[in-house]
Design an enzyme around this catalytic site. Structure first.
Site, PDB file in Angstrom:
ATOM      1  N   HIS A 104       0.910  -1.231   0.195  1.00 60.88           N
ATOM      2  CA  HIS A 104       0.025   0.033  -0.039  1.00 60.88           C
ATOM      3  C   HIS A 104       0.963   1.085   0.119  1.00 60.88           C
ATOM      4  CE1 HIS A 104      -3.615  -2.277   0.535  1.00 60.88           C
ATOM      5  NE2 HIS A 104      -3.234  -2.938   1.724  1.00 60.88           N
ATOM      6  N   CYS A 163      -0.325   2.725  -4.510  1.00 58.81           N
ATOM      7  CA  CYS A 163      -0.910   3.830  -4.960  1.00 58.81           C
ATOM      8  C   CYS A 163      -0.242   5.094  -4.377  1.00 58.81           C
ATOM      9  CB  CYS A 163      -2.292   3.897  -3.865  1.00 58.81           C
ATOM     10  SG  CYS A 163      -3.629   2.760  -4.801  1.00 58.81           S
TER      11      CYS A 163
END
Length: 353
Positions: free
Chosen positions: A196, A237
């Site tokens: 992430h 991301c």
């Protein structure tokens, strides 16, 4: 570097007559590191192999060390011990015709050397399972990315190592571990991070951030990687938007938390020389990962590496094709555009059988 390369065989034969003598001067002038000197000095190689390793080490450092080495070979005390060296450095012809002067050969090489085997280390940081306190979902499908990267980089003659489910502090510790390795007999370093992320950061399994710039800075401090390409591929991301369905974002929901706002300010990744960072997306936007097939970016990257590397295409040309392929896809009514960032000074053409 071109001068050393063009005269390599001659230099091997000449300098092999007294390798310890030239080694002292090369260390004294700081053309090689102390660790390089120790490795060369205490190797069990023949005098000829010692000089071969010395020349390869100097060339892998780039143009500046090669120029210093050539200057060293032209010094009087060196040529007194190796009188044949004078034949290498006859001044190039000049012309008095100013309309058509004779120019010296260029010292700029077109490509990075990629001849060592193994070619280098490839570190894969693969974060799948996140702590409950992080409020982050597990990254289903990430192992498909791990498997694709492992296949590709093993075919490129890298030593591939996976480190799985790392806390933020362990991510930094792992990168430090690889920065401290001896890369003097290798040509390239690769680090792939699957996790992430937010703007300018990747997240450990504890949900805490690690600035990408800190990781690249650690690698830039490795003396044995000086002048060599250092490649990062980051699947994470770079924004807070939500994603539904089987495609899942590699980030977390923007809940107005002050810590998240601080992370959003870490938007730039300053690079040292000879770096390439392949980001899965541009800043402020999400990336897409299929829960079984893996991420769009990593899968397309591996596909084009397998297709284009055997054709001797350079990495930036390949990444342009990856950009085009990823950006052309419709992903749950959304788009994704990868972003390469680089300070490469030569073409990087990665080998593949």
């Amino acid at each position: 570097m071109q001068t050393v390369l063009e005269n390599k065989v001659f230099l091997i034969k000449t300098l092999s007559a007294n390798p310890n003598f030239i080694l002292q001067y090369v260390q004294q002038d700081k053309i090689i590191t102390h660790l390089d000197y120790i490795n060369l000095k205490h190797s069990n190689h023949t005098p000829m192999n010692m000089i071969i390793d010395l020349l390869d080490t100097v060339m892998n450092r780039g143009d500046a060390p090669c120029c210093k080495f050539v200057d060293l070979l032209q010094r009087e005390e060196i040529q007194e011990n190796f009188p044949d060296l004078e034949k290498c450095f006859i001044p190039p012809p000049t012309s008095h015709n100013q309309d058509n002067p004779v120019e010296a050969a260029s010292e700029v090489d077109d490509c990075y050397p990629v001849t060592r085997r193994p070619l280098g280390h490839c570190l894969i940081i693969n974060n799948h399972t996140f702590e409950e306190t992080s409020r982050l979902p597990n990254r289903r499908g990430t192992d498909a990315d791990r498997d694709a990267l492992t296949e590709v980089f093993e075919r490129m003659h890298f030593i591939v190592e996976e480190r799985r489910d790392l806390l933020s502090s362990h991510i930094q510790d792992t990168v430090i571990e690889f920065a401290m390795k001896d890369h003097s007999r290798m040509d390239v370093f690769v680090c792939c991070i699957l996790s992430h992320g937010e703007k300018g950061v990747v997240l450990g399994t504890d949900g805490k951030s690690v600035a990408i710039r800190d990781l690249t800075q650690l690698i830039s401090e490795s003396l044995t990687l000086t002048g060599k390409p250092k490649v990062f591929f980051i699947q994470a991301c770079q924004g807070n938007d939500l994603q539904r369905g089987v495609f899942m974002q590699d980030g977390f929901e923007d809940d107005g938390n002050e810590d998240n706002a601080k992370k959003a300010n870490l938007t730039r990744v300053p690079l040292g020389a000879d770096f390439l960072i392949g980001m899965a997306t541009v800043e402020s936007y999400r990336t897409f990962r299929h829960t079984t097939k893996g991420s769009i970016y990593i899968q397309e990257l591996c596909k084009y590496l397998k297709d284009c590397c055997p054709k001797k295409e350079d990495i930036l040309s390949i990444l342009t094709k990856v950009n085009r392929s990823v950006s052309a896809q419709e992903l749950n009514r959304h788009k994704q555009v990868p972003e390469p960032r680089y300070t490469l000074t030569k073409k990087l053409v990665l080998p593949m059988d």
